[in-house]
Scaffold this motif. Sequence first.
Motif: not given
Length: 375
Positions: A266-268, A275-286
């Motif tokens: 989806y993100r790619i 299309i805008e999506m929330p930023r995803e954090y580094e050093n993070s497991k979603h």
Amino acid sequence: MKIEYYKHNLGNEEINECVKVLNSLFLTTGSTVDEFEKSLASYLNTPYAVGLTSCTAALHLALIAAGVGPGDEVITTPMSFVATTNSILMAGGTPVFVDVEKDTGNIDVDLIEAAITDKTKAILPVHLYGQMVDMKKLLTISAKHNIPVIEDAAHALEAMRDGIKPGQKSFGSCFSFYATKSITSGEGGAFTTTSEEAAKLVTKLRSHGITSELAQRVRTGLKTYDVDVLGWKYNMDNIQAALLIPQVGKKTESQLARREEIAQKYRIEFSQAGIEMPREYENSKHGRHIFPIWVDSAKRDKILDYINNQGVGAVINYPSIHLFTFYKNTYGFTEGMFPNCEEIANREISIPLYSKLADEEVEYVIKTVIEAVRA
């Protein structure tokens, strides 16, 4: 093509475990709940877990266990399902909102300290969509002011940030096993904590405040019980626990891996389409509970209608809590008080994200969403 917004993963293994309970003596809280609590605590690497009827119940009892009562304030986010804030009122407290990060929707931890008063009794962050807030920074504030943090991790069972899982460092964490969650018993919830005292109190509070539940009395030979605190009827039963036990652990992670694969696709594709999506954090497991897109607020409802009319289930997560009629009438909240939250609420659409999605279904969702935004 018809693609539901969500499909659960319950199968023969869960059904067989449930049948075992139905053929046993104890249908209510008993050894199966004990087994689930141990497996959940092990998965989250926390010493204590308490099975409950919902995440709302977990939040309510966690707040009471932390000492929240009438006249106390609890700092939280206006961007969540309303149960987060309702639980504060259920405990007798008053919600104090701070705005969210404009590019993630998570509570802005940098705004929390300014909202602390001598009435602040707890901080209640929500790990929105499956991304954990900055717990390191939040726990520093908590320690400085001696204010407990209770995590709403309804979206974030599998999540981790900076090496911290929900409930590992805070007063406790609350989880949901509602029908659309990654593991489910239809309805259900849990509270996890590192505090034996908090776990014992929540266990007592979940069953009317009685000092020993029925299964414990049968097991130990106790003849009766006492009630030394006001409690509620929030105890998880063995049927719910039986459905949950097979889902915790390897199955949780394998299903997350599939959701992660879909989310990355989806993100790619959506990034390439603008299309805008929330930023995803580094050093993070979603935790990948919800996949949101953010569109032009003036066109959001038409885009949502187009997606749904093409057979793809899509919904809005979430309206701004402070603008619900009850909260406006009770606390005087008005538009413009929390602009980042309000903007996200007016732009957000959630699209299907679950492990049963086939590759061709994923492609159809992508095609439909891009068409809807461009229409």
